[in-house]
Enzyme design. Sequence first.
Site, mmCIF file in Angstrom:
data_model
loop_
_atom_site.group_PDB
_atom_site.id
_atom_site.type_symbol
_atom_site.label_atom_id
_atom_site.label_comp_id
_atom_site.label_asym_id
_atom_site.label_seq_id
_atom_site.Cartn_x
_atom_site.Cartn_y
_atom_site.Cartn_z
ATOM 1 N N LYS A 14 -12.308 7.540 -2.256
ATOM 2 C CA LYS A 14 -11.547 6.374 -1.832
ATOM 3 C C LYS A 14 -11.849 5.171 -2.722
ATOM 4 C CE LYS A 14 -10.524 3.583 2.273
ATOM 5 N NZ LYS A 14 -10.839 3.341 3.706
ATOM 6 N N GLU A 70 -3.325 -9.230 2.440
ATOM 7 C CA GLU A 70 -3.208 -9.704 3.824
ATOM 8 C C GLU A 70 -4.458 -9.446 4.653
ATOM 9 O OE1 GLU A 70 -2.275 -5.354 4.384
ATOM 10 O OE2 GLU A 70 -2.057 -6.866 2.798
ATOM 11 N N ARG A 85 -16.140 2.485 10.238
ATOM 12 C CA ARG A 85 -15.397 3.653 10.739
ATOM 13 C C ARG A 85 -15.615 4.864 9.850
ATOM 14 N NH1 ARG A 85 -9.497 2.914 9.351
ATOM 15 N NH2 ARG A 85 -10.421 3.576 7.367
ATOM 16 N N HIS A 134 -4.159 -4.952 -0.656
ATOM 17 C CA HIS A 134 -4.093 -5.601 0.650
ATOM 18 C C HIS A 134 -4.497 -7.074 0.626
ATOM 19 C CE1 HIS A 134 -3.219 -2.043 3.078
ATOM 20 N NE2 HIS A 134 -4.053 -1.372 2.298
ATOM 21 N N CYS A 170 0.828 -1.204 0.000
ATOM 22 C CA CYS A 170 0.000 0.000 0.000
ATOM 23 C C CYS A 170 0.868 1.263 0.000
ATOM 24 C CB CYS A 170 -0.991 -0.039 1.168
ATOM 25 S SG CYS A 170 -2.374 1.114 0.952
#
Length: 305
Positions: free
Chosen positions: A163, A237, A249, A235, A142
């Site tokens: 985003k 992971e 969030r 990502h 990232c």
Amino acid sequence: MPIKIPDNLPARALLEAEGLSLMADTEAARQDIRPLRIGLLNLMPDKPATERHFARLLGASPLQVELSLIQLSSHSPKTTSAEHMLAFYRPWEEVKGERFDGLIVTGAPVETLAFEEVGYWDELTQIFDWTQTHVHAGLAVCWGAQAGVRHFHGVPKHVLSKKCSGVFPHANLEPASPYLRGLADEIDIPVSRWTEVRPEDLPADGSLRVLLESEESGLCLLEDIRRRWLYMFNHPEYETGTLAAEYARDSLIDPTTPPPAHYFPGDDPTRAPRNRWRSHAHLLFANWLNEVYQTTPFEMDAIGG
């Protein structure tokens, strides 16, 4: 072979419950094997979760891995306790005289800042330079990947209008690459970022090879052949619920936040997401570790030469 992590690291109990084979210091000492020394430079705010994410993937390999947790010397995290950092992490200034078979640099919540505005940018660039003499191979994720291509190749990042979040299909552009061995022609990978690196900004000399790319979310995985670095902008992971937690969030800050694309069944946030990337992530990390194992010198002092 199992992964060697500290006995009382919070991630240990959860990983053992998942069936991951873990090793204590006494067990490791009995084996006549040189383990792969992998450093994790953890720049993420939730350090215990990030430790768990990467230990899970590194520990699934048949190779014995010794994981060392590293922190910046110039920056103290505000969201992880000082007790946790003192117990499990060593600052880079303390480890920079050592050598590692591999180093993983994580993302960081600073991606909309200019690189030079990040408080620890100078130290991070020193660490990238240090890897050329003390680390055999690197994997940046990232923002860490964006920082790597910026430092080594001068490649800029671009701020997105919104985003990029979701689980996107990515084309396997180099199936013969040792890092992509066994991966399908198209694989799903979680994406969560406010910035991107664009193909037109990559060096014209071909020093960065594109391995994975998405029509929707753009570049994903680059190989820096000369430096033995991989730059992963997304990502693999992530756990099943990581994007859901991020969405919850972000929704508290902005109630109009759209749910992550292609993540919740039917794009319905009330339905539990299903993990479609776990097998790809395990294979990708196993391939990286295997390539490190096959090419790293047996004598640690020879690393970097």
